[in-house]
Design a protein around this motif. Structure first.
Motif, PDB file in Angstrom:
ATOM      1  N   ALA A  38       0.835  -1.205   0.000  1.00  0.00           N
ATOM      2  CA  ALA A  38       0.000   0.000   0.000  1.00  0.00           C
ATOM      3  C   ALA A  38       0.864   1.246   0.000  1.00  0.00           C
ATOM      4  CB  ALA A  38      -0.919   0.003   1.211  1.00  0.00           C
ATOM      5  N   GLY A  39       0.378   2.289  -0.617  1.00  0.00           N
ATOM      6  CA  GLY A  39       1.058   3.579  -0.543  1.00  0.00           C
ATOM      7  C   GLY A  39       2.087   3.816  -1.646  1.00  0.00           C
TER       8      GLY A  39
ATOM      9  N   PHE B 277       3.323   3.304   4.085  1.00  0.00           N
ATOM     10  CA  PHE B 277       2.461   3.305   5.278  1.00  0.00           C
ATOM     11  C   PHE B 277       1.988   4.724   5.593  1.00  0.00           C
ATOM     12  CE2 PHE B 277       2.309   3.933   9.919  1.00  0.00           C
ATOM     13  CZ  PHE B 277       1.349   2.998  10.280  1.00  0.00           C
ATOM     14  N   ALA B 278       2.896   5.670   5.426  1.00  0.00           N
ATOM     15  CA  ALA B 278       2.584   7.057   5.780  1.00  0.00           C
ATOM     16  C   ALA B 278       1.865   7.803   4.660  1.00  0.00           C
ATOM     17  CB  ALA B 278       3.876   7.801   6.134  1.00  0.00           C
ATOM     18  N   GLU B 279       1.858   7.230   3.468  1.00  0.00           N
ATOM     19  CA  GLU B 279       1.386   7.951   2.279  1.00  0.00           C
ATOM     20  C   GLU B 279      -0.018   8.537   2.410  1.00  0.00           C
ATOM     21  OE1 GLU B 279       0.551   8.849  -1.966  1.00  0.00           O
ATOM     22  OE2 GLU B 279      -0.644   7.653  -0.589  1.00  0.00           O
ATOM     23  N   PRO B 280      -0.983   7.758   2.913  1.00  0.00           N
ATOM     24  CA  PRO B 280      -2.328   8.338   3.001  1.00  0.00           C
ATOM     25  C   PRO B 280      -2.363   9.614   3.838  1.00  0.00           C
ATOM     26  CG  PRO B 280      -2.383   5.979   3.448  1.00  0.00           C
ATOM     27  CD  PRO B 280      -0.940   6.374   3.379  1.00  0.00           C
TER      28      PRO B 280
ATOM     29  N   ALA C 108     -17.719  12.407  12.637  1.00  0.00           N
ATOM     30  CA  ALA C 108     -16.287  12.600  12.858  1.00  0.00           C
ATOM     31  C   ALA C 108     -15.525  11.396  12.332  1.00  0.00           C
ATOM     32  CB  ALA C 108     -16.006  12.791  14.339  1.00  0.00           C
ATOM     33  N   THR C 109     -14.409  11.683  11.686  1.00  0.00           N
ATOM     34  CA  THR C 109     -13.534  10.629  11.176  1.00  0.00           C
ATOM     35  C   THR C 109     -12.120  10.893  11.680  1.00  0.00           C
ATOM     36  OG1 THR C 109     -14.827  10.722   9.162  1.00  0.00           O
ATOM     37  CG2 THR C 109     -12.844   9.390   9.084  1.00  0.00           C
ATOM     38  N   VAL C 110     -11.515   9.899  12.252  1.00  0.00           N
ATOM     39  CA  VAL C 110     -10.143  10.047  12.742  1.00  0.00           C
ATOM     40  C   VAL C 110      -9.265   8.994  12.078  1.00  0.00           C
ATOM     41  CG1 VAL C 110      -8.637   9.870  14.760  1.00  0.00           C
ATOM     42  CG2 VAL C 110     -10.892  10.935  14.986  1.00  0.00           C
ATOM     43  N   HIS C 111      -8.202   9.452  11.442  1.00  0.00           N
ATOM     44  CA  HIS C 111      -7.194   8.539  10.878  1.00  0.00           C
ATOM     45  C   HIS C 111      -5.877   8.866  11.529  1.00  0.00           C
ATOM     46  CE1 HIS C 111      -9.348   6.686   7.641  1.00  0.00           C
ATOM     47  NE2 HIS C 111      -9.822   7.857   7.265  1.00  0.00           N
ATOM     48  N   SER C 112      -5.335   7.944  12.251  1.00  0.00           N
ATOM     49  CA  SER C 112      -4.076   8.230  12.904  1.00  0.00           C
ATOM     50  C   SER C 112      -3.078   7.130  12.578  1.00  0.00           C
ATOM     51  CB  SER C 112      -4.304   8.304  14.409  1.00  0.00           C
ATOM     52  OG  SER C 112      -3.087   8.142  15.078  1.00  0.00           O
ATOM     53  N   LYS C 113      -1.854   7.538  12.297  1.00  0.00           N
ATOM     54  CA  LYS C 113      -0.811   6.544  12.065  1.00  0.00           C
ATOM     55  C   LYS C 113       0.398   6.922  12.898  1.00  0.00           C
ATOM     56  CE  LYS C 113      -2.168   4.763   7.677  1.00  0.00           C
ATOM     57  NZ  LYS C 113      -1.739   3.727   6.730  1.00  0.00           N
TER      58      LYS C 113
END
Lengths: 255, 472
Positions: free
Chosen positions: A94-95, B443-446, B347-352
């Motif tokens: 992914a990504g 992994f961080a791309e989004p 509310a939407t939370v996306h955390s990485k």
């Protein structure tokens, strides 16, 4: 004819278990070799050992590529020498878009910076050859791809990276009849007198399209028979049992 | 994909921080005594020549600060000694309206950080804080004509009292926690933005905070009001050069999103690795309003940061996208808080998070759905990637639901990079470190695609550097 790959008395273990018990195999430049055998015979193990997967320990023997001993070489260095493995079950990443990924790997393997537009054009052409929709280039690598699409993605990479040795691990499995034809055609187009193919298959359809020069039958971690294309027909008719009997009782517990 | 053109260096701090870590000679026109006393607070206030009501607020906050204890759940901050922290450091310059008028060393610092270029090309206004005072401020004339106000906070207190005074300290009261009280006692600098009804600010407004003096604390106050039907994007970037004395950042950000308004608030914090970043951010969203947070936390020694969105109005919306990267010696406790009060709020939370080299990355999230929040929809996903065996990652969710008619999803994943993925990339010729860096970037791309471009580039560089020379 020169030797591209030479495997000498190769013993391979995963954990405590020995899966390959002394494989000898030579692949010459320009040839197509096929490995056949029942499930669990060690076919994929052999592929991963050639590629250098650290999970597969070589306990004895060695692997030579163009005369160089690569037994201790890391996976990426083998790839740079020109070895490519088409996975039976490719992972999704992914990504990273497929286009960026292949361009990066092409740059790494060839040592030459890929021009963005020229590469884009070539990629599009190759995708078209494989009947892949152009939109896949922008999708994350294998992410959400069906089994068949992942196999096409492997062959797409094969065509763009143009390795000297293509290890194809059941590239035809999970593909419908039309897809097998398309994939086989692409493999044939890749193949020339300067590169070699080592192919694992259970099916005869692909062998009608890619004519093997040598067929090896692998049973319980040993190569029990070698022959020409006619050997594949023999297996198709008789199954593997006859060969299995040949190794029974030689002390291994795999049967 | 970027090739590393720079010479290989093995230590991330050496490379990545190089432009930030250049210290300027410290020159002050005024320097308060270290520690925090009523006298200092009065001095700060009189230096600023601020109205009496503000001094009263400060002194009231100081009393609360003295009474409150450090919250028991907080990470260890025992190395932080408030009696040794300068609360107010004023650089030798008054506020300037043009770049050329700034003293050379201060201008150099901002030049190194690339701010004027960025302003010229893509930003509608820049407020750069050098230590405690905002030294440079500018808003494009066109915006000013539309009635958009973008000034430093001191100016706002004096010139826009009618806008500031009714809301200042109401969203984050000094009693919120000990460091909020500290903030209100000692605040200095920051930004005030007012976007009038129906005005859409198309280019982002950007502020850049930077701490330079050794041992200086930073307590900037940011207050943004986006009036009915208006919209705005504010970018806050933080960085500080590295010093041996513990540094403290206790800012407060109060955001008011009125009826049908939109606010996007992007933050990149890349404080030096000795910073205690105890920052408080809260947004109040009215009917049909929408609040978007984009948050990247890379720097600091210890961080506590949980942007809080109060969805007060019916059909108001919140979206939080955040990434945290904790390296060696870092303890980053970040997350988000969502309070659904109005009907049909979403509310939407996306955390990485990433942790490496013994770093700790915690996701701490609170969701509170009130009794009147019928039809509230909240979806939370947090994913953590630990890059080695020494690093730590945790998810601490706290969910309070006070009505039956809601929809809530919470998904948490903690893991490592699968070996088979590294192997796969290596079969395509990538070295182990390049393969790992690529997987981490993926992994961080989004999240990184939500960041302003220059920060996305910086983040990818940071990831590459983290892996360079780390293997073998």
């Amino acid at each position: 004819m020169s030797e591209l790959l030479k495997i000498e008395n190769l013993h391979v273990s995963v954990g405590d278990k020995e899966l390959l018990h002394g494989i000898n195999l030579t692949v010459e430049k320009g040839k197509v070799h096929v490995i056949m055998g029942v499930n669990g015979a060690g076919k994929s193990t052999l592929m991963h050992a050639i590629m250098g997967n650290p999970a597969y320990k070589i306990t004895k023997g060695r692997i030579l590529f163009e005369g160089q001993d690569i037994t201790e070489l890391s996976v990426d260095k083998r790839a740079k020498l020109g070895i490519f493995l088409s996975f039976q079950s490719p992972v999704a990443v992914a990504g990273i878009t497929m286009e960026n990924f292949i361009r990066t790997t092409k740059t790494t393997v060839s040592g030459q910076q890929q021009k963005v537009f020229a590469f884009k054009k070539l990629l599009k052409e190759r995708m078209n050859n494989l009947s892949m929709d152009a939109s896949y280039a922008e999708r994350y690598l294998n992410d959400g791809f069906s089994g068949g699409e992942r196999k096409k993605s492997e062959i797409l990479q094969l065509r763009l990276l143009e390795p000297k040795l293509a290890l194809l691990d059941e590239t035809d499995s999970g593909l419908d009849v039309d897809a097998v034809r398309i994939v086989s055609k692409n493999i044939s187009e890749y193949h020339n007198e300067n590169n070699s193919i080592l192919l694992i298959t259970h099916l005869n359809q692909i062998l009608q399209l890619i004519k093997p020069d040598v067929v090896h039958i692998l049973i319980d971690g040993q190569i029990v028979r070698e022959g020409g294309a006619e050997l594949a027909d023999e297996v198709e008719q008789n199954g593997f049992d006859a060969y299995r009997l040949a190794v029974k009782g030689d002390g291994n517990d795999e049967a | 994909m970027t090739k590393h053109e720079e010479k290989k260096r093995s230590n991330i701090e050496d490379v990545n921080r190089s432009i930030y870590d250049i210290k300027d000679k410290v020159e002050y026109s005024f320097k308060a005594d270290t520690g925090l006393t009523e006298e200092i607070i009065r001095e700060i206030s009189s230096q600023k020549e601020e109205p009496e009501w503000m001094l009263e607020k400060r002194l009231a906050a100081l009393k609360i600060y003295d009474k409150l204890d450090v919250p028991p759940w907080m990470p260890d901050i025992s190395d932080l000694d408030m009696s040794h922290i300068d609360t107010y450091v004023r650089p030798r310059t008054d506020m300037k309206g043009s770049w050329e008028e700034l003293p050379e060393n201060i201008r150099d610092t901002f030049d190194r950080l690339g701010i004027p270029e960025a302003e010229k090309t893509s930003l509608a206004g820049v407020g750069a804080q050098y230590d405690s005072e905002v030294v440079y401020h500018n808003v494009h004339e066109a915006l000013a004509k539309q009635g958009v106000i973008y000034v430093d906070f001191e100016t706002a207190v004096k010139q826009y009292e009618d806008l500031v005074r009714p809301v200042f300290g109401t969203l984050i009261p000094p009693s919120y926690h000990k460091f909020a009280a500290l903030h209100y006692a000692a605040w200095s600098g920051g930004s005030f933005v007012y976007v009038p009804k129906g005005v859409e600010v198309s280019m982002p407004l950007q502020s850049y905070f930077r701490l330079n003096a050794p041992g200086a604390g930073q307590f900037e106050h940011t207050l943004i009001i986006v009036d009915e039907g208006a919209s705005c994007h504010f970018i806050e970037g933080c960085s500080a050069p590295k010093y041996n004395v513990a540094n403290l950042h206790a800012g407060a950000v109060e955001l008011f999103v009125r009826k049908g308004a939109n606010l996007r608030y992007s933050t990149i914090e890349n404080w030096s690795k000795n910073m205690y970043n105890l920052n408080t951010k809260r947004s109040l969203v009215e009917e049909d309003g929408s609040m978007t947070w984009v948050s990247g936390s890379f720097g600091s020694h210890v961080s506590c940061l949980y942007p809080d969105t109060v969805l007060k109005g019916d059909r108001s919306k919140a979206e939080f996208t955040g990434i945290t990267f904790a390296g060696k010696g870092q303890y980053l406790d970040t997350g988000s808080k969502i309070e659904c009060l109005g009907k049909e709020t979403t509310a939407t939370v996306h955390s990485k998070s990433l942790s490496k080299g013994g770093g700790t990355a915690i996701y701490r999230g609170v969701v509170h759905i009130g009794p009147k929040a019928q039809g509230a929809k909240v979806s939370i996903s947090c994913e953590s990637l630990m890059l080695d065996n020494e690093s730590r990652s945790d998810t601490i969710p706290d969910i309070i639901i006070e009505n039956d008619n809601i929809d809530l999803g919470h998904e948490a994943k903690i893991g490592r990079i699968p070996d088979e993925n590294i192997y796969y990339l290596m079969t395509r010729g990538l070295s182990e470190e390049d393969a790992k860096a690529m997987l981490v970037r993926g992994f961080a791309e989004p999240i990184s695609k939500e960041l302003p471009l220059e920060y996305a580039v910086e983040m990818n560089k940071l990831i590459d550097l983290e892996f360079e020379g780390s293997i073998g």
